[in-house]
Design a protein around this motif. Structure first.
Motif, PDB file in Angstrom:
ATOM      1  N   GLY A  50       0.802  -1.217   0.000  1.00 10.98           N
ATOM      2  CA  GLY A  50       0.000   0.000   0.000  1.00 10.98           C
ATOM      3  C   GLY A  50       0.834   1.264   0.000  1.00 10.98           C
ATOM      4  N   LEU A  51       1.979   1.204  -0.679  1.00 12.26           N
ATOM      5  CA  LEU A  51       2.904   2.335  -0.693  1.00 12.26           C
ATOM      6  C   LEU A  51       3.196   2.798  -2.108  1.00 12.26           C
ATOM      7  CD1 LEU A  51       5.570   1.039   1.882  1.00 12.26           C
ATOM      8  CD2 LEU A  51       3.706   2.640   2.327  1.00 12.26           C
ATOM      9  N   GLY A  52       3.677   4.029  -2.206  1.00  6.15           N
ATOM     10  CA  GLY A  52       4.178   4.566  -3.455  1.00  6.15           C
ATOM     11  C   GLY A  52       5.678   4.762  -3.350  1.00  6.15           C
ATOM     12  N   VAL A  53       6.355   4.890  -4.489  1.00  9.22           N
ATOM     13  CA  VAL A  53       7.810   5.060  -4.479  1.00  9.22           C
ATOM     14  C   VAL A  53       8.211   6.294  -3.680  1.00  9.22           C
ATOM     15  CG1 VAL A  53       9.859   5.386  -5.914  1.00  9.22           C
ATOM     16  CG2 VAL A  53       8.019   3.894  -6.703  1.00  9.22           C
ATOM     17  N   GLY A  54       7.393   7.326  -3.723  1.00  7.27           N
ATOM     18  CA  GLY A  54       7.737   8.589  -3.086  1.00  7.27           C
ATOM     19  C   GLY A  54       7.910   8.531  -1.576  1.00  7.27           C
ATOM     20  N   VAL A  55       7.369   7.498  -0.919  1.00  6.82           N
ATOM     21  CA  VAL A  55       7.495   7.420   0.542  1.00  6.82           C
ATOM     22  C   VAL A  55       8.772   6.700   0.966  1.00  6.82           C
ATOM     23  CG1 VAL A  55       4.994   7.388   0.753  1.00  6.82           C
ATOM     24  CG2 VAL A  55       6.250   5.234   0.806  1.00  6.82           C
ATOM     25  N   LEU A  56       9.507   6.166   0.005  1.00  5.68           N
ATOM     26  CA  LEU A  56      10.741   5.470   0.330  1.00  5.68           C
ATOM     27  C   LEU A  56      11.836   6.444   0.739  1.00  5.68           C
ATOM     28  CD1 LEU A  56      10.833   2.963  -2.692  1.00  5.68           C
ATOM     29  CD2 LEU A  56      10.029   2.506  -0.359  1.00  5.68           C
ATOM     30  N   ASP A  57      12.830   5.931   1.465  1.00  8.87           N
ATOM     31  CA  ASP A  57      13.971   6.756   1.841  1.00  8.87           C
ATOM     32  C   ASP A  57      15.041   6.745   0.756  1.00  8.87           C
ATOM     33  OD1 ASP A  57      13.231   7.563   4.590  1.00  8.87           O
ATOM     34  OD2 ASP A  57      13.263   5.411   4.950  1.00  8.87           O
ATOM     35  N   LEU A  73      20.702  -3.259 -15.928  1.00  7.89           N
ATOM     36  CA  LEU A  73      19.280  -3.323 -15.616  1.00  7.89           C
ATOM     37  C   LEU A  73      19.008  -2.820 -14.206  1.00  7.89           C
ATOM     38  CD1 LEU A  73      16.357  -4.189 -16.003  1.00  7.89           C
ATOM     39  CD2 LEU A  73      17.033  -6.531 -15.448  1.00  7.89           C
ATOM     40  N   ALA A  74      19.706  -3.386 -13.207  1.00  4.84           N
ATOM     41  CA  ALA A  74      19.489  -2.983 -11.819  1.00  4.84           C
ATOM     42  C   ALA A  74      19.799  -1.509 -11.614  1.00  4.84           C
ATOM     43  CB  ALA A  74      20.344  -3.837 -10.882  1.00  4.84           C
ATOM     44  N   CYS A  75      20.910  -1.061 -12.191  1.00  4.06           N
ATOM     45  CA  CYS A  75      21.304   0.342 -12.045  1.00  4.06           C
ATOM     46  C   CYS A  75      20.292   1.261 -12.718  1.00  4.06           C
ATOM     47  CB  CYS A  75      22.696   0.548 -12.639  1.00  4.06           C
ATOM     48  SG  CYS A  75      23.301   2.250 -12.533  1.00  4.06           S
ATOM     49  N   GLY A  76      19.867   0.908 -13.932  1.00  2.00           N
ATOM     50  CA  GLY A  76      18.935   1.749 -14.671  1.00  2.00           C
ATOM     51  C   GLY A  76      17.589   1.864 -13.982  1.00  2.00           C
ATOM     52  N   LEU A  77      17.081   0.741 -13.475  1.00  4.05           N
ATOM     53  CA  LEU A  77      15.800   0.777 -12.783  1.00  4.05           C
ATOM     54  C   LEU A  77      15.893   1.595 -11.500  1.00  4.05           C
ATOM     55  CD1 LEU A  77      14.547  -2.898 -13.213  1.00  4.05           C
ATOM     56  CD2 LEU A  77      13.593  -0.839 -14.264  1.00  4.05           C
ATOM     57  N   ALA A  78      16.950   1.365 -10.730  1.00  5.84           N
ATOM     58  CA  ALA A  78      17.128   2.114  -9.482  1.00  5.84           C
ATOM     59  C   ALA A  78      17.237   3.607  -9.770  1.00  5.84           C
ATOM     60  CB  ALA A  78      18.370   1.617  -8.744  1.00  5.84           C
ATOM     61  N   GLN A  79      18.037   3.938 -10.753  1.00  2.00           N
ATOM     62  CA  GLN A  79      18.233   5.343 -11.094  1.00  2.00           C
ATOM     63  C   GLN A  79      16.951   5.981 -11.602  1.00  2.00           C
ATOM     64  OE1 GLN A  79      20.849   6.386 -14.506  1.00  2.00           O
ATOM     65  NE2 GLN A  79      22.015   7.550 -12.994  1.00  2.00           N
ATOM     66  N   GLY A  80      16.236   5.281 -12.484  1.00  2.00           N
ATOM     67  CA  GLY A  80      15.006   5.836 -13.042  1.00  2.00           C
ATOM     68  C   GLY A  80      13.945   6.066 -11.991  1.00  2.00           C
ATOM     69  N   ALA A  82      14.399   6.372  -8.736  1.00  4.16           N
ATOM     70  CA  ALA A  82      14.863   7.371  -7.772  1.00  4.16           C
ATOM     71  C   ALA A  82      14.731   8.786  -8.332  1.00  4.16           C
ATOM     72  CB  ALA A  82      16.305   7.085  -7.380  1.00  4.16           C
ATOM     73  N   LEU A  83      15.137   8.963  -9.570  1.00  3.13           N
ATOM     74  CA  LEU A  83      15.033  10.291 -10.181  1.00  3.13           C
ATOM     75  C   LEU A  83      13.583  10.737 -10.271  1.00  3.13           C
ATOM     76  CD1 LEU A  83      17.675  10.045 -13.068  1.00  3.13           C
ATOM     77  CD2 LEU A  83      17.771  11.578 -11.092  1.00  3.13           C
ATOM     78  N   GLY A  84      12.712   9.806 -10.648  1.00  5.15           N
ATOM     79  CA  GLY A  84      11.302  10.151 -10.786  1.00  5.15           C
ATOM     80  C   GLY A  84      10.643  10.523  -9.470  1.00  5.15           C
ATOM     81  N   ALA A  85      11.145   9.970  -8.377  1.00  8.26           N
ATOM     82  CA  ALA A  85      10.553  10.227  -7.058  1.00  8.26           C
ATOM     83  C   ALA A  85      11.359  11.215  -6.227  1.00  8.26           C
ATOM     84  CB  ALA A  85      10.410   8.920  -6.293  1.00  8.26           C
ATOM     85  N   GLY A  86      12.446  11.738  -6.804  1.00  9.22           N
ATOM     86  CA  GLY A  86      13.278  12.681  -6.062  1.00  9.22           C
ATOM     87  C   GLY A  86      14.036  12.025  -4.921  1.00  9.22           C
ATOM     88  N   ALA A 201      20.987  10.163  -7.334  1.00 10.04           N
ATOM     89  CA  ALA A 201      20.627   9.140  -8.311  1.00 10.04           C
ATOM     90  C   ALA A 201      21.452   9.239  -9.589  1.00 10.04           C
ATOM     91  CB  ALA A 201      19.135   9.236  -8.633  1.00 10.04           C
ATOM     92  N   GLU A 202      21.810  10.451  -9.988  1.00 13.36           N
ATOM     93  CA  GLU A 202      22.571  10.615 -11.224  1.00 13.36           C
ATOM     94  C   GLU A 202      23.981  10.036 -11.135  1.00 13.36           C
ATOM     95  OE1 GLU A 202      22.463  14.661  -9.057  1.00 13.36           O
ATOM     96  OE2 GLU A 202      21.077  13.030  -9.559  1.00 13.36           O
ATOM     97  N   ARG A 203      24.426   9.717  -9.919  1.00  7.73           N
ATOM     98  CA  ARG A 203      25.763   9.126  -9.748  1.00  7.73           C
ATOM     99  C   ARG A 203      25.730   7.599  -9.732  1.00  7.73           C
ATOM    100  NH1 ARG A 203      28.293  11.739  -4.548  1.00  7.73           N
ATOM    101  NH2 ARG A 203      29.730   9.974  -4.906  1.00  7.73           N
ATOM    102  N   ALA A 204      24.566   7.022  -9.898  1.00  3.10           N
ATOM    103  CA  ALA A 204      24.461   5.565  -9.913  1.00  3.10           C
ATOM    104  C   ALA A 204      25.215   4.995 -11.108  1.00  3.10           C
ATOM    105  CB  ALA A 204      22.992   5.143  -9.989  1.00  3.10           C
ATOM    106  N   ALA A 205      26.005   3.957 -10.876  1.00  3.32           N
ATOM    107  CA  ALA A 205      26.791   3.348 -11.955  1.00  3.32           C
ATOM    108  C   ALA A 205      27.119   1.904 -11.611  1.00  3.32           C
ATOM    109  CB  ALA A 205      28.084   4.133 -12.186  1.00  3.32           C
TER     110      ALA A 205
END
Length: 227
Positions: A50-57, A73-80, A82-86, A201-205
């Motif tokens: 019952g959560l949205g990405v935005g409530v994550l730390d 794949l893992a890096c791209g998904l995490a980065q995408g 995270a960037l979308g949720a700030g 998030a932009e430093r994810a690699a």
């Protein structure tokens, strides 16, 4: 902490949702290279909680080393996400996530790097923390350093190169060649790092360790393989 974690450095991919130490894990069998399947797991995990990405730390991910496509794949998904949720991201070494499963305080993590090589690293495991004792590296199986003392081995390299790693395996106190890095371990190590582990998030690699995806004909011949 509330964390979403990805791990897809090996044949089995997983996604985990960690809510203040309570972790729900979903596994992906046979689809580790397809982002739509990983996103389906993410939506399922969040919907069930019952959560949205935005409530994550933060969003954590296994950086590698491992299969290049899986790392991206893992890096791209995490980065995408995270960037979308700030949000920020927490990178976790996949070998450390593998070592976290060791029943002994000292762990030798070694995975099949293909091309007749292994990725490896040494770690101290205690109280939910994993301390790097040697940086992730890549070598031929015969060159894998043999540890002294009571060590536990984990990873696919011990199955893929059974004969070549026999001397190392004999020196170990125990070994689990079926163990793989998991999103649950990534989530636990990320939570142990806390806010100090969060980076923009932009430093994810990904952590590739090596930059080659195939051997040349000459290299294959030198190793006794057919061209």
């Amino acid at each position: 902490m509330k964390l979403l974690a990805f791990e897809s450095s090996c044949e089995r991919a997983s996604v985990a949702l960690s809510l203040d130490g309570e972790i729900d894990v979903r596994w992906l069998e046979g689809h580790a290279n397809h982002s739509e399947h990983m996103l389906h797991l993410v939506r399922s995990l969040l919907a069930d909680a019952g959560l949205g990405v935005g409530v994550l730390d933060a969003v954590a991910f296994g950086t590698g080393p491992g299969a290049f496509t899986g790392l991206r794949l893992a890096c791209g998904l995490a980065q995408g996400l995270a960037l979308g949720a700030g949000l920020g991201v927490i990178p976790v070494c996949s070998l450390a996530a593998l070592a976290a499963q060791s029943p002994l305080p000292h762990a030798l993590a070694a995975t099949d790097a293909r091309m007749g090589e292994v990725y490896h690293g040494r770690y101290r495991v205690a109280h939910g923390m994993v301390t790097e004792l040697s940086a992730p590296a890549c070598c031929v199986p015969e060159a894998l350093p043999c540890p002294e003392g009571e060590w536990f081995g984990l990873g696919s390299a011990f199955a893929a190169y059974r004969e070549a790693l026999a001397p190392v395996r004999t020196a170990l106190a125990g070994c689990d060649s079926l163990a793989v890095p998991t999103a649950e371990a990534v989530a636990r190590l990320a939570a142990a790092c806390g806010e100090a582990g969060i980076v923009p998030a932009e430093r994810a690699a990904p952590l590739y360790v090596r930059d080659k995806v195939a051997l040349t004909v000459a290299e294959r011949l030198a190793r006794g393989n057919r061209a």
